[in-house]
Design a protein around this motif. Structure first.
Motif, PDB file in Angstrom:
ATOM      1  N   LEU A  73       0.820  -1.213   0.000  1.00 45.82           N
ATOM      2  CA  LEU A  73       0.000   0.000   0.000  1.00 45.82           C
ATOM      3  C   LEU A  73       0.857   1.267   0.000  1.00 45.82           C
ATOM      4  N   VAL A  74       2.055   1.173   0.606  1.00 47.94           N
ATOM      5  CA  VAL A  74       2.919   2.341   0.746  1.00 47.94           C
ATOM      6  C   VAL A  74       3.424   2.808  -0.621  1.00 47.94           C
ATOM      7  N   ASN A  75       3.351   4.105  -0.884  1.00 46.36           N
ATOM      8  CA  ASN A  75       3.873   4.691  -2.130  1.00 46.36           C
ATOM      9  C   ASN A  75       3.300   4.015  -3.367  1.00 46.36           C
ATOM     10  N   ASN A  76       2.018   3.732  -3.343  1.00 47.89           N
ATOM     11  CA  ASN A  76       1.371   3.059  -4.466  1.00 47.89           C
ATOM     12  C   ASN A  76       0.222   3.940  -4.962  1.00 47.89           C
ATOM     13  N   PRO A  77       0.550   5.067  -5.626  1.00 49.94           N
ATOM     14  CA  PRO A  77      -0.490   6.049  -5.982  1.00 49.94           C
ATOM     15  C   PRO A  77      -1.505   5.532  -6.984  1.00 49.94           C
ATOM     16  N   TRP A  78      -1.135   4.497  -7.741  1.00 48.37           N
ATOM     17  CA  TRP A  78      -2.055   4.003  -8.766  1.00 48.37           C
ATOM     18  C   TRP A  78      -2.871   2.808  -8.269  1.00 48.37           C
ATOM     19  N   ASN A  79      -2.671   2.425  -6.994  1.00 47.14           N
ATOM     20  CA  ASN A  79      -3.412   1.307  -6.414  1.00 47.14           C
ATOM     21  C   ASN A  79      -3.309   0.053  -7.275  1.00 47.14           C
ATOM     22  N   LEU A  80      -2.084  -0.292  -7.643  1.00 47.02           N
ATOM     23  CA  LEU A  80      -1.825  -1.493  -8.419  1.00 47.02           C
ATOM     24  C   LEU A  80      -1.380  -2.604  -7.480  1.00 47.02           C
ATOM     25  N   TYR A  81      -2.178  -3.658  -7.424  1.00 47.29           N
ATOM     26  CA  TYR A  81      -1.857  -4.767  -6.532  1.00 47.29           C
ATOM     27  C   TYR A  81      -1.715  -6.075  -7.312  1.00 47.29           C
ATOM     28  N   ASP A  82      -1.270  -5.964  -8.569  1.00 50.37           N
ATOM     29  CA  ASP A  82      -1.003  -7.147  -9.374  1.00 50.37           C
ATOM     30  C   ASP A  82       0.180  -7.912  -8.778  1.00 50.37           C
ATOM     31  N   ILE A  83       0.183  -9.237  -8.975  1.00 45.73           N
ATOM     32  CA  ILE A  83       1.338 -10.055  -8.628  1.00 45.73           C
ATOM     33  C   ILE A  83       2.256 -10.081  -9.844  1.00 45.73           C
ATOM     34  N   ILE A  84       3.491  -9.683  -9.657  1.00 47.96           N
ATOM     35  CA  ILE A  84       4.453  -9.597 -10.755  1.00 47.96           C
ATOM     36  C   ILE A  84       5.411 -10.787 -10.683  1.00 47.96           C
ATOM     37  N   ILE A  85       5.567 -11.489 -11.789  1.00 44.71           N
ATOM     38  CA  ILE A  85       6.510 -12.606 -11.874  1.00 44.71           C
ATOM     39  C   ILE A  85       7.726 -12.135 -12.660  1.00 44.71           C
ATOM     40  N   ARG A  86       8.878 -12.132 -12.018  1.00 43.30           N
ATOM     41  CA  ARG A  86      10.114 -11.681 -12.658  1.00 43.30           C
ATOM     42  C   ARG A  86      11.151 -12.799 -12.710  1.00 43.30           C
ATOM     43  N   ASN A  87      11.951 -12.781 -13.775  1.00 41.48           N
ATOM     44  CA  ASN A  87      13.108 -13.657 -13.890  1.00 41.48           C
ATOM     45  C   ASN A  87      14.188 -13.149 -12.947  1.00 41.48           C
ATOM     46  N   SER A  88      14.657 -14.008 -12.045  1.00 35.68           N
ATOM     47  CA  SER A  88      15.621 -13.559 -11.041  1.00 35.68           C
ATOM     48  C   SER A  88      17.013 -13.319 -11.621  1.00 35.68           C
ATOM     49  N   LYS A 135       7.878 -11.714 -16.548  1.00 32.45           N
ATOM     50  CA  LYS A 135       7.410 -12.857 -17.317  1.00 32.45           C
ATOM     51  C   LYS A 135       5.884 -12.957 -17.320  1.00 32.45           C
ATOM     52  N   ASN A 136       5.259 -12.580 -16.199  1.00 39.65           N
ATOM     53  CA  ASN A 136       3.798 -12.643 -16.084  1.00 39.65           C
ATOM     54  C   ASN A 136       3.311 -11.549 -15.144  1.00 39.65           C
ATOM     55  N   LYS A 137       2.053 -11.193 -15.314  1.00 36.08           N
ATOM     56  CA  LYS A 137       1.346 -10.367 -14.349  1.00 36.08           C
ATOM     57  C   LYS A 137       0.034 -11.067 -14.025  1.00 36.08           C
ATOM     58  N   LEU A 138      -0.232 -11.246 -12.738  1.00 40.25           N
ATOM     59  CA  LEU A 138      -1.469 -11.856 -12.299  1.00 40.25           C
ATOM     60  C   LEU A 138      -2.372 -10.746 -11.788  1.00 40.25           C
ATOM     61  N   VAL A 139      -3.409 -10.447 -12.562  1.00 40.96           N
ATOM     62  CA  VAL A 139      -4.239  -9.266 -12.319  1.00 40.96           C
ATOM     63  C   VAL A 139      -5.571  -9.689 -11.718  1.00 40.96           C
ATOM     64  N   GLY A 140      -5.933  -9.106 -10.591  1.00 43.75           N
ATOM     65  CA  GLY A 140      -7.226  -9.423  -9.991  1.00 43.75           C
ATOM     66  C   GLY A 140      -7.379  -8.950  -8.562  1.00 43.75           C
ATOM     67  N   HIS A 141      -6.288  -8.884  -7.799  1.00 45.64           N
ATOM     68  CA  HIS A 141      -6.391  -8.385  -6.433  1.00 45.64           C
ATOM     69  C   HIS A 141      -6.586  -6.876  -6.456  1.00 45.64           C
TER      70      HIS A 141
END
Length: 470
Positions: A290-305, A311-317
């Motif tokens: 929630l902190v410093n999230n002005p656009w209220n984006l709560y997607d789960i981001i999948i990144r290559n380490s 690699k993916n974005k899981l959109v719904g929360h």
């Protein structure tokens, strides 16, 4: 046993007596071709017995190899040899790890190997007069030590019943008494146990603390120009992943480097981190805060380490994601302060199902039978059948809410451990839904996070102390 020890001594004597390195290598290579227990030589020569002792609760092949490498780097070859599929013995069409129950080293290797196969334990036994390694599950059922391939469901599947059982975690023990209390001075920060028994802890500045829990002291600091290290994970090779929330930056550290610069790479992101899970393929699943999230984006981001690429974005929360866990089939389960638990197909970013709760869901875990446990802000604990979305049980005990970070765990005996505000721990009998006992030995009220050490001992973190529990 005497025969095994005598055989081992003869082989080691021949290797050490060999005149040149080249001829020694030729002898070892020739020996390896004709023997299915080459690991017995490499593990003994490297003195890996104590390293096995510290890794008896490792998890998965990569996790077990990582544990051995962190505990004693020269034992990395020994671990590779144990999991070398070419060295398994073929008996009646099945592949087995061969081991002698009368040799303590081989017994430890069998257990270590089975932990790498996601089994609860391993034991050297004789079956049909064959000395094989048998792996045992949580419920006492057993499987042989053959290597199997897991089948992944099609990308568009919505079925969860065949694949929601969680791989076995290290056995967790808890009897409600404090083994060790460590005072801290800069309030709660995230923690992450390491395979060698040390502990990673964040700081309020730019330091990452590495704690020697045996002595209760900081043995080492990792420093950078970035502030507030907030989320941690461990890659399969033992590298530490740290997400710095205020800088939207991920740093990857090589913990084996103690002289020189251990920082391996820097990944710049667009996310302010609240939770992070390292997936089995070493990708990073990131939940946003929630902190410093002005656009209220709560997607789960999948990144290559390795590359940092998305690699993916899981959109719904629609609000903060509090925890993410990975199922054996690769699907993800997430819980959120938007009152939902969601199951995702990570291969195509599809939402498989969503379970709505009455309050914010702060913590989740999976039972060995595949049922989901969710802990809520209102202190209730729910047990769900993921196939039907049916609520099986509602557990109500102490009124304080479930704590925020990984606060539900299944114990070795099948009971459920939960941590709540006020420093209250509850151990639940899941058969009847009753509390077996409670413990409230934290000196200071708020417990924020639970984790477990390789020994199976639970560690809890609050504002002013770390407790290691029996």
């Amino acid at each position: 046993m005497l025969k095994s020890i005598f055989f081992l001594f003869i082989v080691i004597w021949i290797i050490n007596d060999t005149k040149s390195e080249a001829s020694k290598k030729d002898f070892i290579d020739e020996f390896r071709k004709d023997n299915s227990r080459y690991w017995l030589i490499s593990c003994t020569l490297s003195g890996c017995s104590l390293a096995f002792n510290s890794c008896m609760n490792c998890f998965g092949e990569r996790g077990c190899k990582s544990c051995i490498s962190l505990s004693k780097p020269e034992c990395a070859e020994c671990a590779d040899d144990i999991f070398n599929k070419d060295d398994l013995e073929i008996i009646n069409g099945n592949e087995y790890l061969i081991c002698d129950s009368q040799d303590p080293i081989q017994s430890r290797v069998c257990h270590f190997y089975c932990r790498g196969q996601f089994a609860q334990s391993g034991q050297c036994i004789r079956e049909n007069n064959l000395p094989i390694c048998k792996c045992f599950s949580d419920f006492g059922s057993s499987t042989d030590s053959t290597v199997t391939t897991q089948t992944t469901q099609p990308a568009n599947t919505t079925t969860t019943s065949q694949s929601t059982t969680t791989p076995n975690k290290p056995s967790i023990f808890f009897n409600g008494t404090v083994k060790q209390n460590i005072s801290i001075s800069d309030h709660y920060r995230r923690i992450l146990p390491l395979p060698n028994g040390d502990l990673v802890r964040g700081s309020g500045g730019n330091l990452i603390e590495i704690w020697d829990l045996q002595k209760g002291i900081i043995k080492r600091n990792l420093t950078s120009v970035y502030s507030w290290p907030w989320v941690f994970g461990l890659l399969s090779n033992g590298d530490l992943v740290a997400g710095f929330r205020n800088n939207k930056t991920i740093l990857v550290w090589d913990l084996n480097i103690t002289i020189g610069e251990p920082l391996k790479r820097i990944i710049q992101t667009n996310e302010y981190f609240d939770c992070l899970t390292v997936l089995k393929n070493d990708d990073l699943a990131i939940g946003q805060t929630l902190v410093n999230n002005p656009w209220n984006l709560y997607d789960i981001i999948i990144r290559n380490s390795q590359t940092g690429l998305i690699k993916n974005k899981l959109v719904g929360h629609t609000f903060v994601v509090n925890q993410i866990i990975e199922l054996p089939n690769g699907n993800l389960v997430s819980c959120s302060s938007d009152n939902t638990v969601k199951v995702w197909n990570i291969s195509n970013s599809a939402l498989i199902k969503s379970i709505t709760h009455t309050e914010s869901v702060w913590s989740i875990t999976m039972l060995p039978n595949g049922n989901l446990v969710s802990g809520l802000w209102d202190a209730s604990i729910n047990i769900w059948n993921l196939d039907t979305n049916h609520l099986i049980k509602n557990l109500t005990g102490h009124r304080n809410s479930i704590c925020n970070y990984n606060c539900l765990h299944v114990l070795a005996n099948g009971d459920l451990l939960s941590a709540k505000g006020g420093g209250i721990f509850e151990v639940w009998n899941l058969s009847n839904g009753k509390v077996r006992f409670t413990s409230s030995l934290h000196k200071y009220d708020t417990v924020y996070q639970l984790a477990f050490l390789p020994s199976g001992n639970l560690i809890s973190a609050s504002n002013r102390e770390l407790n290691v529990w029996y």
